[in-house]
Design an enzyme around this catalytic site. Structure first.
Site, PDB file in Angstrom:
ATOM      1  N   ILE A   1     -36.730  34.176  -3.498  1.00  0.00           N
ATOM      2  CA  ILE A   1     -35.704  35.079  -4.028  1.00  0.00           C
ATOM      3  C   ILE A   1     -34.988  35.880  -2.954  1.00  0.00           C
ATOM      4  O   ILE A   1     -33.969  36.462  -3.210  1.00  0.00           O
ATOM      5  CB  ILE A   1     -36.261  36.054  -5.101  1.00  0.00           C
ATOM      6  CG1 ILE A   1     -37.639  36.579  -4.711  1.00  0.00           C
ATOM      7  CG2 ILE A   1     -36.271  35.406  -6.460  1.00  0.00           C
ATOM      8  CD1 ILE A   1     -38.231  37.534  -5.715  1.00  0.00           C
ATOM      9  N   GLY A   2     -35.540  35.891  -1.782  1.00  0.00           N
ATOM     10  CA  GLY A   2     -34.852  36.656  -0.753  1.00  0.00           C
ATOM     11  C   GLY A   2     -35.268  36.202   0.625  1.00  0.00           C
ATOM     12  O   GLY A   2     -36.391  35.759   0.828  1.00  0.00           O
TER      13      GLY A   2
ATOM     14  N   GLY B   1     -34.590  37.677   4.539  1.00  0.00           N
ATOM     15  CA  GLY B   1     -33.897  38.659   5.366  1.00  0.00           C
ATOM     16  C   GLY B   1     -34.308  38.552   6.815  1.00  0.00           C
ATOM     17  O   GLY B   1     -34.860  37.541   7.243  1.00  0.00           O
TER      18      GLY B   1
ATOM     19  N   SER C   1     -38.341  39.333   6.517  1.00  0.00           N
ATOM     20  CA  SER C   1     -39.271  38.734   5.560  1.00  0.00           C
ATOM     21  C   SER C   1     -38.632  37.642   4.723  1.00  0.00           C
ATOM     22  O   SER C   1     -37.413  37.508   4.683  1.00  0.00           O
ATOM     23  CB  SER C   1     -39.780  39.820   4.616  1.00  0.00           C
ATOM     24  OG  SER C   1     -38.770  40.148   3.692  1.00  0.00           O
TER      25      SER C   1
ATOM     26  N   ASP D   1     -32.882  52.526   5.301  1.00  0.00           N
ATOM     27  CA  ASP D   1     -32.082  51.311   5.082  1.00  0.00           C
ATOM     28  C   ASP D   1     -31.573  51.246   3.644  1.00  0.00           C
ATOM     29  O   ASP D   1     -31.693  50.224   2.967  1.00  0.00           O
ATOM     30  CB  ASP D   1     -32.928  50.074   5.433  1.00  0.00           C
ATOM     31  CG  ASP D   1     -32.057  48.860   5.753  1.00  0.00           C
ATOM     32  OD1 ASP D   1     -30.833  49.039   5.985  1.00  0.00           O
ATOM     33  OD2 ASP D   1     -32.584  47.736   5.768  1.00  0.00           O
TER      34      ASP D   1
END
Ligand code: ADP
Ligand code: MG
Length: 409
Positions: A29-30, A32, A35, A184
């Site tokens: 799902i992600g 970056g 991670s 962030d």
């Protein structure tokens, strides 16, 4: 996607039975800088009390999930089978955040520690558990269904904004009360579900305890006769050569070091000026950038390649005069010969009208003025965009501001 399948198999292999027995990986799902995040089904959800599940709960406040006593494999199997036979329950999803091994162990420890410190805080995504296998660490969080910011931010009404920012500032208040700076704040780290009108703050990978950054800065009440500041200003190339000399090429001044972690376009001026005593107010600035993005319907609103460009963008809006005052507060100087940066800058209402094409650039044509509600949002935005962090609104004060006060909607 065969590549993804292979990646997930490899991930399961590294962790072995510990993870495969409990979690069924569903997809990525992600991804970056720090991670990769996978969605997974938690097969042993009776490990914790059932009341942390957001989906069914009226009260969005997540209870921390206390681990039940470890049971033998057989006991567990019997219990699982009997529970399954009683009722087929909804699957429980988690987000498994695989932190890259290139992150320093201290950084990883910091993220896990801060997350567990924030356990039970409203609107902050709780940590279920974390695993380590040699140098690989994963954090397990409840899966939070959310929509990509770019899909909804242009359609948001002022009322939608109030609900969205109430949730964000609730999370910020809880975080700041613990003396933690998130560092962030940006749309991808605030997961929002427009249908449920609920959001959670994630990603404490850059977060830090307030005050862990060394020397006091003048903005934090340092002495006016601070020798460091005097030295910096006297050494200043701009002072020596006059303000028209432009950007110094052979800058012999001692360089300054401060934490600049965060995302381009969301950095507060004190971060750009390398203030050494940054406070929780840097998160408020970033939240302000999110509100400006929504009001102006432009994403990203600030689009600088580096810190100097970022200062130019901020100076264009706020004007040279305020920017100089801000620099001075942090023992720095701001000089520019760029003709488009005016002394006074522009007011935020005008900027929003221009960016939403409701004003023809002042050519005397028709203008669709801001509504009273929008004007209230701008008043709030101005409080988030105080260049002086001490004057900037705090998260607790923000929740009392007319724009966010609950009883108004
Ligand atoms: P990174 O440090 O790599 O930015 P994040 O913690 O921000 O890691 O997670 C990256 C992305 O993964 C998020 O932007 C979001 O899309 C997804 N994600 C993270 N946590 C969750 C969660 N609890 N539920 C659903 N999606 C999540
Ligand atoms: Mg992130």
């Amino acid at each position: 996607d065969p590549a993804l399948q292979e990646e997930m198999l490899k991930f399961q292999d590294t962790f072995g039975a510990g993870i495969t027995e409990r979690f069924r990986l569903i997809g990525r799902i992600g991804e970056g800088t720090f991670s990769t995040v996978y969605k997974a089904e938690d097969l042993l959800y009776d490990h914790y009390d059932n009341d942390w599940d957001l989906e069914e709960k009226e009260n969005p406040k997540w209870a921390s999930p206390p681990m039940k006593k470890r049971r033998t494999g057989l006991q567990r199997t019997i219990s699982d089978v009997s529970q399954y036979s009683q009722q087929r329950r909804k699957p429980r999803y988690v987000a498994i955040k695989k932190i890259y091994v290139t992150s320093s162990p201290l950084r990883i420890l910091n993220e896990i520690e801060l997350l567990s410190k924030l356990q039970g805080c409203d609107s902050v995504c709780p940590l279920i558990t974390a695993f380590r296998h040699t140098d690989q660490v994963v954090a397990v969080l409840p899966y939070f269904k959310h929509t990509d910011f770019r899909e909804y931010f242009r359609k948001m009404t002022v009322k939608d904004m109030q609900i969205y920012f109430r949730s964000l500032f609730t999370a910020l208040k809880a975080t700041h009360e613990q003396g933690i700076l998130h560092r962030d704040i940006k749309p991808t780290n605030f997961l929002y579900d427009p249908a449920k009108k609920r959001g959670v703050l994630v990603d404490f990978g850059l977060a830090e305890k307030e005050g862990t950054d060394y020397k006091p800065c003048l903005c934090q009440g340092g002495s006016q006769r601070d020798p460091e500041r005097r030295r910096r200003l006297q050494n200043s190339v701009a002072v020596a050569m006059g303000p028209s000399s432009g950007y110094p090429k052979n800058d012999s001044r001692p360089s300054r070091r401060a934490n600049r972690a965060g995302t381009r376009g969301f950095r507060a001026p004190e971060v750009l000026f390398k203030c050494t005593a940054q406070s929780t107010k840097i998160d408020i600035w970033s939240a302000g950038v999110m509100l400006l993005t929504i009001l102006s319907k432009r994403f990203p609103f600030f689009n600088s390649a580096d810190d100097v460009e970022a200062m130019i963008e901020i100076a264009t809006i706020f004007g040279v005069k305020k920017m100089k005052q801000c620099a001075y507060l942090h023992g720095a100087m701001f000089e520019t010969t760029i003709p488009t940066i005016g002394d006074k800058g522009f007011n935020l209402e005008k900027i929003i009208l221009w960016s939403t094409c409701r004003n023809d650039g002042g050519k005397g044509g028709s203008e669709i003025p801001l509504t009273d509600e929008e004007k209230m949002a701008v008043r709030f935005l101005e409080r988030c965009f105080e260049l002086d962090p001490n004057k900037r609104i705090s998260a607790a004060e923000a929740l009392e501001h007319d724009f966010l006060r609950e009883d108004l909607y």
